[in-house]
Design a protein around this motif. Structure first.
Motif, short mmCIF file in Angstrom:
data_model
loop_
_atom_site.label_atom_id
_atom_site.label_comp_id
_atom_site.label_asym_id
_atom_site.label_seq_id
_atom_site.Cartn_x
_atom_site.Cartn_y
_atom_site.Cartn_z
N GLY A 184 0.79 -1.23 0.00
CA GLY A 184 0.00 0.00 0.00
C GLY A 184 0.81 1.27 0.00
O GLY A 184 0.25 2.36 -0.17
N GLU A 185 2.14 1.17 0.20
CA GLU A 185 2.98 2.38 0.16
C GLU A 185 3.04 2.93 -1.26
O GLU A 185 3.08 2.18 -2.24
CB GLU A 185 4.40 2.08 0.67
CG GLU A 185 4.51 2.04 2.17
CD GLU A 185 5.96 2.12 2.62
OE1 GLU A 185 6.66 3.05 2.17
OE2 GLU A 185 6.38 1.27 3.43
N GLN A 186 3.08 4.26 -1.35
CA GLN A 186 3.21 4.89 -2.67
C GLN A 186 4.69 4.97 -3.05
O GLN A 186 5.53 5.36 -2.25
CB GLN A 186 2.62 6.29 -2.66
CG GLN A 186 2.57 6.92 -4.05
CD GLN A 186 1.90 8.28 -4.06
OE1 GLN A 186 2.34 9.17 -3.33
NE2 GLN A 186 0.86 8.45 -4.86
N VAL A 187 4.99 4.58 -4.28
CA VAL A 187 6.36 4.64 -4.79
C VAL A 187 6.33 5.26 -6.18
O VAL A 187 5.28 5.30 -6.84
CB VAL A 187 7.02 3.25 -4.87
CG1 VAL A 187 7.14 2.62 -3.49
CG2 VAL A 187 6.25 2.33 -5.81
N GLY A 188 7.48 5.74 -6.61
CA GLY A 188 7.64 6.21 -7.97
C GLY A 188 8.47 5.21 -8.75
O GLY A 188 9.56 4.84 -8.31
N THR A 238 6.30 7.06 -12.90
CA THR A 238 4.91 6.67 -12.73
C THR A 238 4.66 6.37 -11.26
O THR A 238 5.39 5.57 -10.66
CB THR A 238 4.58 5.42 -13.57
OG1 THR A 238 4.91 5.66 -14.93
CG2 THR A 238 3.11 5.05 -13.45
N LEU A 239 3.66 7.02 -10.68
CA LEU A 239 3.31 6.75 -9.29
C LEU A 239 2.51 5.47 -9.20
O LEU A 239 1.65 5.18 -10.04
CB LEU A 239 2.52 7.92 -8.69
CG LEU A 239 3.28 9.25 -8.58
CD1 LEU A 239 2.38 10.31 -7.97
CD2 LEU A 239 4.54 9.09 -7.75
N ASP A 240 2.77 4.70 -8.14
CA ASP A 240 2.12 3.41 -8.01
C ASP A 240 1.94 3.10 -6.54
O ASP A 240 2.66 3.64 -5.68
CB ASP A 240 2.99 2.33 -8.68
CG ASP A 240 2.24 1.03 -8.90
OD1 ASP A 240 1.00 1.03 -8.71
OD2 ASP A 240 2.89 0.03 -9.26
N LEU A 241 0.98 2.23 -6.22
CA LEU A 241 0.80 1.71 -4.87
C LEU A 241 1.23 0.26 -4.86
O LEU A 241 0.80 -0.54 -5.70
CB LEU A 241 -0.67 1.83 -4.44
CG LEU A 241 -1.22 3.25 -4.27
CD1 LEU A 241 -2.70 3.20 -3.90
CD2 LEU A 241 -0.44 4.00 -3.20
N GLU A 283 1.38 -3.50 -4.25
CA GLU A 283 0.37 -4.52 -3.98
C GLU A 283 0.88 -5.57 -3.01
O GLU A 283 0.11 -6.40 -2.52
CB GLU A 283 -0.07 -5.18 -5.29
CG GLU A 283 -0.74 -4.19 -6.24
CD GLU A 283 -1.23 -4.86 -7.51
OE1 GLU A 283 -1.35 -6.10 -7.51
OE2 GLU A 283 -1.51 -4.15 -8.49
N THR A 334 13.22 2.34 -8.23
CA THR A 334 12.09 2.71 -7.39
C THR A 334 12.46 3.88 -6.49
O THR A 334 13.50 3.87 -5.84
CB THR A 334 11.66 1.52 -6.51
OG1 THR A 334 11.30 0.42 -7.36
CG2 THR A 334 10.49 1.89 -5.62
N ASP A 381 7.38 7.38 0.32
CA ASP A 381 6.83 7.43 1.67
C ASP A 381 7.76 6.85 2.72
O ASP A 381 7.49 6.94 3.92
CB ASP A 381 5.50 6.66 1.72
CG ASP A 381 4.40 7.36 0.94
OD1 ASP A 381 4.59 8.56 0.64
OD2 ASP A 381 3.38 6.71 0.62
#
Length: 899
Positions: free
Chosen positions: A412-416, A426-429, A431, A708, A712
C-alpha cells in the motif's frame, strides 16, 4: 593450430630470429674466415667459431663483437641458455674487448619470442627478460656508458635545493642507492600531498646531471596530470638562474585548453618522432607522456583499455620504438590498473623498454609491489602528519537505518517507478511488501528522505565549523553513482541546494557525465574560487586532484578498495595556510555507521587489492575447452557464466535460447554440462561451438533495469564524532571517555599534574597545565582538549567543558562538568567572598577573568607579556592597585581554579 614442438631450431632462426634481427638493422651473414673484423659494421655473423664452440650469432659493430645471441627452438625456454652464451663469450679470444673472464659484454638467448639478456661486465648485473633484441646503435651506446663513473659523480652532487624537504632527500637517496646496487625496478611510496612530483623533478635532474640517465620517460595516466608535470619541470630551478627546461630539453604531447590551469600560458614542445624512433647518445631530454598515448605508440589502438573521450589520444599513431629509447622510466600513480586489461596495458608498456623503472604511488597495491619488487622508500601519512607536512582527520560516524539494514516497503505504500531509459516517473501503490538489501540502495531503490536526513546531519557540523573558524568548510561528497535519470549525484545536489539554501552556485556536480560542462574547469573553480563550497562527485575527484582548502569529505558511496579509499581520503590531507586560521585538520563523514573506517583501519599498505577479474570471452573459454587447455577449470567458468545469464535474462531471451536448449532453461543446461562433456565430448561441443549460440550468449536481450523512488519511506539518522587514536583506532564517545577515566585513575603517580588536580590544588599553575596538556596529547588515544570536549559534548550534551573538569570528573563521577567561564566565575566568587574591591581593582579582576577563561591559570610573568595586562602597566601597576597583595590573590585564584 600447428604443433610448435615440431618447429625446429633452424626454422625458428630463419622464420623468427633472422626476421627480427633484420628489422633492427642487422645484416645477417655466414661466418667467413677471410672477412676482416674491420669490415663488419652492423653484422650478425652466423655460426661464429669460438674456443668453446660456435655461437649462433655474433653481433659485430664497427669491427668489435659486442653481443652474442644463442638461439633455441620455439618450444624451449631460453633463460638457462644464457650459460651457453657466457661460455662462448669466454672463448671469443679474437675480440679486442675484455671484461674479466669475458670477451663479449652483452649476451642474449631467445626462442624467437622470449628474449633473455645478461650484461656480464659486472658481477652484480643480473640477467633479465627483455622485449626485443638490440639495435647496433643500442649496443654501442651501452658499451660507451660509464655506469660506475656516473654513480660516483652522482654522489658528489649536493642535494640541497632550497625547496626540498628532508624526507624528499631521503627518497632521492634511497632511489640512488638502489640504482648503485644495480636494481632495475623500484617503488617509492609517499603519502598523497607530500610532493611526489617535486621529488621526482629533483630526482630527474640529479640522474641527468650525473650522466646516469640521458633520456627519461615520465608516464602519467591523464593529460591534465601531464600538463601539471610539464609545468613542474619548466618551473623548477635546479641551478641558480636556470630552469630545468633551459638545461635539458623537456618534451610532451599536445594538450587541450582544458588540460591547462586557468591563466596558464606555456608552449610545451611536442616530442619529435625521430627522438623516439632513432634515439642517439647525444640526445638528453625528458618526455612527459600519458600511458594511453605510449600504449598506442607501441601496440596500436587495439591494445587500449576503455577510456573516456576526454582522454582519447586521437593524434597518436603506432611507432616502431626500440627498447633502448629511454634509460629511465618514472611511472606516476603506478598503483593504477583496477582491471586486468588496464594492468596489462601498464605492464606491457613498461616491459617494452629496457630501462630503470621507478614507480611512484601513495597507495601501493599488491600487484604494484609484485612488479616493481622493491619498495626502496616509504613516507607514510602518519609520519607526514607528525612532522607537520600533512593534516590529520577527525571522523564522524553517521548511522542510517537505510544504509545499514536496507529498505523495507509495506503493501500500500506509494512509490515512484522510474524508467531509466527516459526518466519518466509513474506513481504506483505497492500490492505487496518489498525488501531491498543494502547493496541495492541507490542502484535499484532510493529513499529521498534518507538522503535528506543525512545531508541535514552534515549541515549541523558544517554550521558548527563555520561558527568556530569563520568559514564554511569546502565539502566533497562522494555519491554512489551518476547514472542517467537515476543519478544519486543529481539527487544529492538537489537536496544540498535545498537544505543549505545558499543558491545554485553553492553546490555543483563534478563527474565525467556528459551533463557536466568542462569538468576539469569545474575542478579548478572548486579549488581556486569561493564557490562552489560543496561538490558532489563519484570518482572524478578520487585521485590526481589537489584541493588544499578541502575540509569535509563525505562518503555516501560504499568503497571496498583500499587503494581507492586512501586516494579519496588523500583529497583532504594537504595543508592550506591560505585559510585564516590555517587548516588544522579535515573531517571524514562515514555514512555507513563507521563501517568504512573500521574496514580500512585493518587493511595494511600491501593488503591484497587485486585488479578486477578479467572478462575472458565466452568464445575464448569454449576454445580453451575444445583444445584441452586447463579444461576442468574452463568448464567450471563456463557453467558459472551460463548460470549468471539464466538469472539475468528476461522471458524474451529465454524464448530465444529455447532454440538451442530445452525450454531455454540455461540453468539446467549448465548444471548438466560437465556430464554431457564427459559422456560425449564431441556432441556437447558441437552446440557450444555454434557461432549463433555463442553470439546469443553474448548479445541476448537484457532485462530492463527498474528503479524505485520510495517516496513514503522514512529513515532514522544519527551521528557522532569518532576519535582517532595515535594507532589509528576509532573510538566512540563512550569508549573514549571510559579509556580516559582509566588513564586518569591509573596515572596520578606518573603525571604530577593529575595528582595536583586531584589532591594538591594549591600547586596548580601555568607550568602544571602545560604539562597536563602535553602528557595527555602524547597518549596513544590522543587525549587532546579538542577530542575530549567533542566526546563530552556528545555524551553529556555540554559543549566546551574545561580540561580541569574533565580530569576531575574522570576520577570522580560526582564532580561537575564546567565550562572555562563557569569555572573562572566560581573561583572569583570564592576569593571575592567577604571582600570589597574598588572600581580600579574590579577592572583588573575583569582582565584576570578574561585571561583565565582562555588559559585556566595565571602567573606573575603573564602581567608583563600578555597585552591585556602589559598595556595597562603590567605587574608593577597591578600590584600597587592591590596594595602589594596581588601575588597572594593569584595563588588563591589558581588554587580555587583547581579545586
Amino acid at each position: 593450430m600447428p604443433d610448435l614442438n615440431y618447429e625446429s631450431e633452424w626454422l625458428t632462426r630463419k622464420k623468427r630470429i633472422d626476421t627480427r634481427l633484420r628489422s633492427l638493422g642487422w645484416e645477417i651473414v655466414p661466418f667467413n674466415a677471410t672477412r676482416p673484423l674491420s669490415a663488419c659494421t652492423k653484422h650478425a655473423v652466423e655460426e661464429f667459431p669460438t674456443d668453446t664452440g660456435p655461437a649462433d650469432y655474433a653481433l659485430y659493430v664497427n669491427g668489435r663483437i659486442l653481443g652474442i645471441v644463442e638461439a633455441k627452438k620455439l618450444s624451449l625456454g631460453p633463460q638457462n641458455v644464457l650459460v651457453q652464451a657466457e661460455r662462448y663469450s669466454r672463448g671469443t679470444a679474437v675480440n679486442p674487448l675484455s671484461f674479466g673472464e669475458f670477451r663479449v659484454p652483452f649476451l642474449y638467448s631467445t626462442n624467437g619470442e622470449v628474449i633473455w639478456f645478461h650484461d656480464v661486465r659486472h658481477q652484480l648485473n643480473l640477467s633479465r627478460k627483455i622485449a626485443d633484441l638490440p639495435t647496433p646503435a643500442a649496443l654501442e651506446e651501452m658499451l660507451a656508458h660509464q655506469f660506475d663513473a656516473a654513480c660516483a659523480k652522482l654522489l658528489q652532487i649536493p642535494n640541497a635545493h632550497g625547496w626540498i624537504r628532508p624526507y624528499q632527500i631521503e627518497a632521492n637517496t634511497a632511489v640512488e642507492q638502489a640504482i648503485r646496487d644495480r636494481k632495475r625496478q623500484m617503488l617509492v611510496a609517499m603519502a598523497t600531498g607530500t610532493g611526489k612530483t617535486f621529488t621526482t623533478v629533483n630526482q630527474a635532474y640529479r640522474l641527468m646531471k650525473s650522466g646516469l640517465a640521458r633520456r627519461i620517460l615520465f608516464l602519467v595516466d591523464r593529460r591534465a596530470l601531464a600538463a601539471q608535470a610539464v609545468t613542474a619541470f619548466a618551473s623548477f630551478e635546479p641551478e641558480p638562474g636556470l630552469k630545468f627546461d633551459k638545461i635539458y630539453e623537456v618534451y610532451s604531447q599536445r594538450f587541450r585548453r582544458e588540460d591547462l590551469e586557468e591563466g596558464e600560458k606555456f608552449d610545451p614542445k611536442v616530442m619529435p618522432s625521430a627522438y623516439l624512433l632513432a634515439p642517439q647518445p647525444s640526445h638528453s631530454f625528458l618526455y612527459v607522456c600519458t600511458i594511453q598515448r605510449m600504449a598506442i605508440n607501441l601496440f596500436g589502438r587495439q591494445a587500449m583499455f576503455e577510456q573516456g573521450d576526454d582522454e582519447a589520444e586521437d593524434d597518436a599513431d603506432r611507432l616502431d620504438i626500440p627498447i633502448h629509447a629511454f634509460d629511465v622510466i618514472i611511472a606516476d600513480e603506478c598503483h593504477r590498473g583496477y582491471t586486468s586489461a588496464e594492468l596489462s596495458v601498464w605492464r606491457n608498456t613498461l616491459e617494452h623498454f629496457d630501462a630503470i623503472k621507478i614507480g611512484l604511488t601513495a597507495t601501493p597495491a599488491a600487484h604494484t609491489k609484485a612488479y616493481f619488487k622493491d619498495v626502496v622508500y616509504r613516507y607514510e601519512y602518519e609520519r607526514a602528519v607528525r612532522e607537520g607536512y600533512l593534516v590529520d582527520f577527525d571522523a564522524v560516524s553517521i548511522k542510517s537505518d537505510v544504509r545499514i539494514n536496507g529498505v523495507f516497503l509495506k503493501e500500500g505504500e506509494q512509490v515512484g517507478q522510474i524508467d531509466p531509459d527516459t526518466g519518466s516517473e509513474t506513481l504506483d501503490l505497492l500490492e505487496d511488501e518489498r525488501q531491498f538489501d543494502t547493496t541495492e540502495v541507490e542502484r535499484k531503490v532510493t529513499v529521498p528522505e534518507s538522503n535528506r536526513r543525512i545531508i541535514e546531519e552534515i549541515k549541523k557540523y558544517a554550521l558548527e565549523h563555520e561558527a568556530t573558524y569563520g568559514r564554511f568548510p569546502k565539502t566533497l561528497i562522494f555519491a554512489a553513482n551518476d547514472l542517467p535519470h537515476t543519478s544519486h549525484a543529481d539527487e544529492l545536489v538537489k537536496i544540498c541546494r535545498e537544505v543549505f539554501g545558499r543558491g545554485e552556485s553553492f553546490v555543483q556536480k563534478i563527474t565525467g557525465s556528459p551533463t557536466v560542462d568542462r569538468p576539469l574547469q569545474r575542478i579548478r573553480e572548486f579549488r581556486n574560487r569561493p564557490d562552489p563550497k560543496i561538490v558532489v562527485s563519484v570518482d572524478m575527484l578520487t585521485t590526481g586532484v589537489d584541493i588544499p582548502a578541502l575540509e569535509f569529505i563525505v562518503f555516501l558511496r560504499p568503497v571496498r578498495s583500499r587503494i581507492l579509499w586512501e586516494q579519496m581520503l588523500g583529497r583532504g590531507t594537504r595543508l592550506c595556510k591560505d585559510l585564516d586560521p590555517p587548516k588544522s585538520h579535515f573531517v571524514v563523514f562515514d555514512c555507513f555507521d563507521g563501517t568504512l573506517l573500521k574496514y580500512f583501519k585493518d587493511a595494511s599498505a600491501f593488503t591484497a587489492d587485486p585488479p578486477d577479474k578479467p572478462s575472458k570471452t565466452i568464445a575464448e573459454i569454449i576454445d580453451d575447452i575444445w583444445n584441452n587447455r586447463d579444461r576442468a577449470y574452463n568448464v567450471r567458468c563456463l557453467v558459472r557464466r551460463l548460470q549468471r545469464i539464466d538469472k539475468e535474462m528476461p522471458s524474451e531471451a529465454r524464448a530465444m535460447f529455447a532454440a538451442y536448449v530445452p525450454a531455454g532453461d540455461l540453468a539446467k543446461y549448465a548444471s548438466e554440462l560437465p556430464k554431457k562433456l564427459a559422456d560425449d565430448f564431441t556432441a556437447a561441443m558441437q552446440l557450444l561451438r555454434s557461432p549463433n549460440f555463442q553470439d546469443l550468449m553474448v548479445n541476448y536481450p537484457r532485462a530492463k533495469r527498474t528503479f524505485t523512488r520510495a517516496i513514503d519511506a522514512t529513515d532514522t539518522v544519527s551521528s557522532t564524532w569518532l576519535i582517532r587514536g595515535e594507532d589509528g583506532k576509532e573510538y566512540k564517545p563512550e569508549d573514549y571517555l571510559a579509556a580516559f577515566a582509566r588513564f586518569v585513575k591509573e596515572n596520578p603517580a606518573q603525571i604530577e599534574a593529575i595528582s595536583i588536580l586531584l589532591d594538591r590544588p594549591q600547586h596548580w599553575g601555568t607550568d602544571t597545565l602545560s604539562e597536563l596538556r602535553t602528557q595527555l596529547a602524547a597518549t596513544k588515544e590522543r587525549f587532546t582538549v579538542d577530542n575530549l570536549q567533542k566526546v563530552h559534548a556528545a555524551a553529556y550534551g555540554k559543549s566546551l567543558v574545561d580540561i580541569i573538569s574533565m580530569v576531575k570528573h574522570a576520577a570522580k563521577d560526582e564532580e561537575p562538568l564546567l565550562t572555562a567561564a563557569e569555572r573562572v566565575d566560581r573561583a572569583l566568587a570564592r576569593i571575592m567572598q567577604g571582600h570589597t574591591f574598588s572600581e580600579e581593582q574590579q577592572c583588573w579582576l575583569d582582565r584576570i577573568r578574561a585571561h583565565l577563561i582562555e588559559n585556566l591559570s595565571i602567573d606573575r610573568e603573564d602581567f608583563d607579556v600578555i597585552p591585556i595586562f602589559s598595556r595597562e602597566g603590567g605587574w608593577g601597576k597591578a600590584n600597587r592597585v592591590f596594595a602589594e597583595r596581588l601575588e597572594a590573590i593569584i595563588k588563591e585564584l589558581n588554587e580555587a581554579m583547581a579545586a
